[in-house]
Write a protein that holds these residues in place. Structure first.
Motif, mmCIF file in Angstrom:
data_model
loop_
_atom_site.group_PDB
_atom_site.id
_atom_site.type_symbol
_atom_site.label_atom_id
_atom_site.label_comp_id
_atom_site.label_asym_id
_atom_site.label_seq_id
_atom_site.Cartn_x
_atom_site.Cartn_y
_atom_site.Cartn_z
ATOM 1 N N SER A 451 0.831 -1.202 0.000
ATOM 2 C CA SER A 451 0.000 0.000 0.000
ATOM 3 C C SER A 451 0.867 1.255 0.000
ATOM 4 C CB SER A 451 -0.923 -0.013 1.222
ATOM 5 O OG SER A 451 -1.713 1.150 1.267
ATOM 6 N N MET A 452 1.952 1.217 0.791
ATOM 7 C CA MET A 452 2.840 2.368 0.840
ATOM 8 C C MET A 452 3.479 2.607 -0.528
ATOM 9 S SD MET A 452 6.134 2.965 3.333
ATOM 10 C CE MET A 452 5.101 2.841 4.781
ATOM 11 N N ALA A 453 3.904 1.521 -1.186
ATOM 12 C CA ALA A 453 4.533 1.679 -2.509
ATOM 13 C C ALA A 453 3.544 2.262 -3.506
ATOM 14 C CB ALA A 453 5.054 0.327 -2.985
ATOM 15 N N GLU A 454 2.282 1.780 -3.460
ATOM 16 C CA GLU A 454 1.274 2.297 -4.385
ATOM 17 C C GLU A 454 1.033 3.781 -4.156
ATOM 18 O OE1 GLU A 454 -2.105 -0.134 -3.749
ATOM 19 O OE2 GLU A 454 -1.340 -1.846 -4.911
ATOM 20 N N HIS A 455 0.844 4.166 -2.873
ATOM 21 C CA HIS A 455 0.576 5.575 -2.577
ATOM 22 C C HIS A 455 1.791 6.441 -2.877
ATOM 23 C CE1 HIS A 455 -2.838 3.835 -0.392
ATOM 24 N NE2 HIS A 455 -3.377 5.043 -0.395
ATOM 25 N N LEU A 456 2.969 5.911 -2.544
ATOM 26 C CA LEU A 456 4.182 6.685 -2.763
ATOM 27 C C LEU A 456 4.434 6.891 -4.263
ATOM 28 C CD1 LEU A 456 6.459 8.047 -1.201
ATOM 29 C CD2 LEU A 456 7.766 5.926 -1.375
ATOM 30 N N ALA A 457 4.229 5.816 -5.043
ATOM 31 C CA ALA A 457 4.412 5.939 -6.496
ATOM 32 C C ALA A 457 3.407 6.917 -7.080
ATOM 33 C CB ALA A 457 4.266 4.562 -7.152
ATOM 34 N N HIS A 458 2.160 6.861 -6.574
ATOM 35 C CA HIS A 458 1.133 7.775 -7.069
ATOM 36 C C HIS A 458 1.491 9.217 -6.738
ATOM 37 C CE1 HIS A 458 -2.835 9.245 -8.190
ATOM 38 N NE2 HIS A 458 -2.916 9.845 -6.996
ATOM 39 N N GLU A 459 1.957 9.472 -5.503
ATOM 40 C CA GLU A 459 2.263 10.833 -5.088
ATOM 41 C C GLU A 459 3.492 11.365 -5.825
ATOM 42 O OE1 GLU A 459 1.631 14.374 -2.974
ATOM 43 O OE2 GLU A 459 0.375 12.609 -3.408
ATOM 44 N N ILE A 460 4.524 10.515 -5.985
ATOM 45 C CA ILE A 460 5.705 10.961 -6.732
ATOM 46 C C ILE A 460 5.341 11.213 -8.197
ATOM 47 C CG2 ILE A 460 7.983 10.244 -7.546
ATOM 48 C CD1 ILE A 460 8.373 8.784 -4.922
ATOM 49 N N GLY A 461 4.455 10.346 -8.736
ATOM 50 C CA GLY A 461 4.000 10.560 -10.112
ATOM 51 C C GLY A 461 3.280 11.878 -10.270
ATOM 52 N N ASN A 462 2.419 12.222 -9.293
ATOM 53 C CA ASN A 462 1.727 13.509 -9.348
ATOM 54 C C ASN A 462 2.709 14.676 -9.300
ATOM 55 O OD1 ASN A 462 -0.757 12.268 -9.492
ATOM 56 N ND2 ASN A 462 -1.122 12.361 -7.275
ATOM 57 N N ALA A 463 3.774 14.498 -8.470
ATOM 58 C CA ALA A 463 4.769 15.576 -8.377
ATOM 59 C C ALA A 463 5.581 15.699 -9.665
ATOM 60 C CB ALA A 463 5.689 15.306 -7.183
ATOM 61 N N GLY A 494 7.372 20.739 -7.059
ATOM 62 C CA GLY A 494 7.774 19.333 -7.125
ATOM 63 C C GLY A 494 8.823 18.993 -6.088
ATOM 64 N N VAL A 495 9.808 19.888 -5.950
ATOM 65 C CA VAL A 495 10.848 19.654 -4.940
ATOM 66 C C VAL A 495 10.243 19.619 -3.536
ATOM 67 C CG1 VAL A 495 12.894 20.658 -3.855
ATOM 68 C CG2 VAL A 495 12.712 20.554 -6.350
ATOM 69 N N LYS A 496 9.290 20.559 -3.268
ATOM 70 C CA LYS A 496 8.650 20.580 -1.941
ATOM 71 C C LYS A 496 7.926 19.261 -1.657
ATOM 72 C CE LYS A 496 7.778 25.572 -1.687
ATOM 73 N NZ LYS A 496 6.712 26.606 -1.669
ATOM 74 N N ARG A 497 7.141 18.801 -2.659
ATOM 75 C CA ARG A 497 6.349 17.591 -2.439
ATOM 76 C C ARG A 497 7.248 16.377 -2.239
ATOM 77 N NH1 ARG A 497 1.409 17.417 -6.696
ATOM 78 N NH2 ARG A 497 0.892 15.623 -5.371
ATOM 79 N N ILE A 498 8.266 16.263 -3.084
ATOM 80 C CA ILE A 498 9.140 15.097 -2.965
ATOM 81 C C ILE A 498 9.986 15.178 -1.691
ATOM 82 C CG2 ILE A 498 11.046 13.858 -4.062
ATOM 83 C CD1 ILE A 498 9.876 14.660 -6.768
ATOM 84 N N SER A 499 10.429 16.381 -1.330
ATOM 85 C CA SER A 499 11.203 16.545 -0.092
ATOM 86 C C SER A 499 10.353 16.184 1.123
ATOM 87 C CB SER A 499 11.711 17.981 0.025
ATOM 88 O OG SER A 499 12.581 18.294 -1.038
ATOM 89 N N ARG A 500 9.074 16.614 1.090
ATOM 90 C CA ARG A 500 8.192 16.278 2.213
ATOM 91 C C ARG A 500 7.973 14.775 2.306
ATOM 92 N NH1 ARG A 500 1.847 16.901 2.718
ATOM 93 N NH2 ARG A 500 1.621 16.504 4.961
#
Length: 668
Positions: A451-463, A494-500
């Motif tokens: 679940s973490m990988a799915e959400h993380l991939a989705h969030e990084i993809g959005n960024a 993008g940097v903010k989202r990925i850094s967070r």
């Protein structure tokens, strides 16, 4: 030897009396209440009574009156700590022999008892009585011998005290020998089955033949007496002897018919002093003579004693059946079960326990306390001595290290016992259970990672979407000022989202020790956390922070970076609750009720949490927005709890603001 009854609630008084009396002359029976000694007093088994009471009110006189009611001729000696002359006078009027003050004085008590029970004079000093004839003396001696011989023969039935059928048969044969009974039948009620509180079956209303002489028992197999009618009904209602030629029997057709069918003349109830157990039916004597009333009365009392013996036999059979059933159940259990007595003797061990503990011995048919491993043996010993159960724990035996067992040790204590009577040791094989728990934990971890990988991939993809779009237009529009501005904003966001996301993952994977940290001023930490949250907030309107800066000089200990990130996530959620009016209010105050902690209340300007959101807000990946990973409050909770604090989200009322409460311990 004389028997003294001591009625006292203080065991020390009975001990003091016993210590000053000659054990060769007196035996003591101690009871706490008069009602407990009713049977002994009514039977005349007590020679004198010592009553412990305070002669200061009517309760003492009531106890004396009750005692004299059971045994009017039994001497009563009262021991009292306090007394008033009017109550002492009433005690003497009620029949008290002496009133003595505590403590017990040995010489005085022995002197009073010697006066109550003077020793018999030796034969040389006995007074002469009127001479009697030689024939009279011989006749008196012969009668005594006959009485003693009858008593000896009657006591012979006690050899069958645990077998009611043999006991009744022996009694009827003895009765035939003494009074010449021709035919006799004993009908009994049905005893209760196992796990019953009463020895009698309450739902059975019939008396069936249990023993007979002079008749074939097979003839009586299909004949029974009813407790509602006939001979059985009459004796059940009245509990007295019934004759076939009596007025009651002649007037009742059912009674007369049953007497005629049985060929009997007399029916005697068999009681156990509580209820009707059965009926004894007798024919005439072998000589044809009728029974005298005195003989029937004596037989009635003898049958009452036999009834008590039968009841006790039933109780023994019931107890034996219950024990056999429980032992059989325990024997079929897959778990090991061992009962250890207070003297460390093995009272019971089922097959599973014997296989586990005694399999290595040459004779593994039984089990001893020494078969237990040292750790288990010492734990069982501690439980028996202290009477306190130990929490269940896992254990691995040296000869089976691949198996895991759950050990439970429970003490047993009877209501009247002063110490633990036994301890129950349960050994349950939980190997598969532990493996299932481990597999479930592993599967849960894998599901969480997925679940973490799915959400993380989705969030990084959005960024990365805005960055990818600008990257495609980079060659064509690189010199366009608007494109350059848009590219800068996209890269910054993008940097903010990925850094967070990276920070959240770092704090989620990190462990802290609460004792390691620096001394922190919480107001400064709140301001820094607000600026960090405002930086990550994508809203266009300037956010406002309101909080009570004029607080006391309180400090907390911990990791400044981690705590700043925890409060930053909480305040970022507060800013996102109302993007059009991103205001955050923080109130810091000391915990109530003497708790050495600081309570931080973070309030947003939104509509508040729903009931579901308030309950699930701290769950991983739960979010009410379309963007974000949904682990902000999860990370905050881990950081706060690692600092011995807690996060609470009260359910907001309709239209109210969202509130998050953070509690942290004050620096000592």
């Amino acid at each position: 030897m004389r028997t003294l009854l001591v009625l006292t609630k203080q065991p020390s008084l009975a001990t003091a009396i016993e210590s000053v009396l000659d054990p060769g002359k007196f035996q003591l029976i101690t009871k706490s209440d008069v009602c407990d000694a009713e049977f002994l007093l009514a039977r005349g088994a007590i020679d004198a009574t010592v009553l412990d009471t305070e002669l200061t009110d009517t309760r003492s006189i009531r106890a004396i009156t009750e005692l004299k009611g059971y045994a009017p001729n039994c001497p009563v000696i009262v021991y009292t700590g306090e007394k008033q002359w009017e109550w002492e006078e009433d005690a003497y009027l009620q029949g008290v022999t002496n009133v003595l003050s505590k403590p017990v004085r040995g010489r005085l008590l022995n002197t009073l008892l010697a006066r109550l029970f003077p020793e018999q004079l030796p034969p040389a000093a006995r007074p002469a009585y009127a001479p009697i004839s030689q024939n009279g003396r011989e006749r008196n001696s012969h009668d005594q011998v006959r009485a003693l011989e009858a008593m000896r023969r009657f006591s012979g039935i006690l050899t069958h005290s645990l077998d009611s059928a043999a006991l009744l048969k022996q009694f009827l044969l003895l009765l035939r020998e003494i009074i010449g009974v021709n035919r006799a039948i004993i009908f009994l009620r049905k005893p209760a089955g196992i796990l019953s509180e009463s020895p009698l079956s309450q739902d059975d209303r019939w008396l069936r033949s249990a023993c007979a002489i002079g008749l074939d028992q097979s003839v009586l197999q299909h004949f029974a007496l009813s407790l509602g009618a006939g001979i059985g009904g009459a004796l059940h209602r009245q509990g007295r002897i019934l004759r076939a030629d009596g007025a009651e029997a002649l007037a009742n057709r059912d009674i007369a018919k049953e007497f005629q069918l049985l060929g009997a003349q007399v029916a005697i109830p068999i009681l156990d002093r509580e209820s009707l157990l059965g009926v004894a039916v007798f024919d005439e004597r072998l000589t044809g003579e009728p029974y005298a009333n005195e003989e029937l009365s004596l037989i009635f009392h003898m049958l009452e004693e036999v009834g008590l013996a039968v009841r006790n036999s039933w109780l023994h059979d019931q107890l034996h059946a219950n024990h056999a059933m429980i032992a059989d159940i325990l024997g079929h259990l897959g778990s090991g079960c061992v009962v250890i007595g207070s003297n460390l003797a093995t009272l019971h061990a089922n097959k599973a326990a014997i296989r586990l503990f005694a399999s290595g011995r040459s004779n593994p048919s039984g089990m001893e306390f020494t078969d237990l491993p040292q750790h288990l043996g010492s734990t069982v010993f501690t439980v028996i001595k202290t009477g306190i159960a130990v929490p269940s724990f896992n254990y691995q035996f040296p000869h089976s290290e691949d198996l895991t067992f759950r050990i439970t040790i429970v003490p047993f204590r009877m209501e009247s016992a002063a110490s633990t009577n036994a301890a129950l040791l349960l050994i349950e094989d939980v190997t598969e259970h532990e493996r299932a728990i481990a597999l479930e934990s592993e599967a849960s971890t894998l599901r969480l990672i997925k679940s973490m990988a799915e959400h993380l991939a989705h969030e990084i993809g959005n960024a990365l979407v805005p960055l990818s779009t600008h990257q495609q237009l980079l060659k064509e529009s690189i010199l366009d000022p608007e494109f350059q501005e848009s590219l800068g904003i996209a890269m910054a966001n993008g940097v903010k989202r990925i850094s967070r996301l990276a920070s959240q993952m770092v704090f989620l994977a990190r462990d802290w020790t609460a004792d390691v940290g620096e001394s922190l001023q919480l107001p400064e930490l709140i301001v820094e956390a607000f600026h960090e949250a405002h930086t990550n907030h994508p809203g266009k309107k300037l956010a406002q922070l309101t909080f009570n800066k004029n607080i006391g000089p309180w400090k907390i200990s911990g990791d400044a970076k981690a705590l700043r990130h925890a409060f930053s996530e909480i305040m970022l959620n507060a800013l996102q609750a109302n993007p059009d009016d991103p205001n955050v209010s923080v109130n810091i105050h000391e915990g109530k009720g003497g708790a050495a902690e600081l309570r931080v209340e973070v309030r947003d300007s939104g509509k508040g949490f729903s009931a579901e959101a308030a309950e699930r807000a701290q769950e991983p990946f739960f979010s009410t927005r379309n963007v974000g990973l949904g682990i902000g409050l999860t990370v905050s909770r881990k950081i706060i709890e690692s600092h011995n604090g807690r996060i609470e989200i009260p359910k907001a009322s309709a239209g109210g603001a969202g509130i998050v409460l953070v509690s942290l311990p004050l620096e000592s």
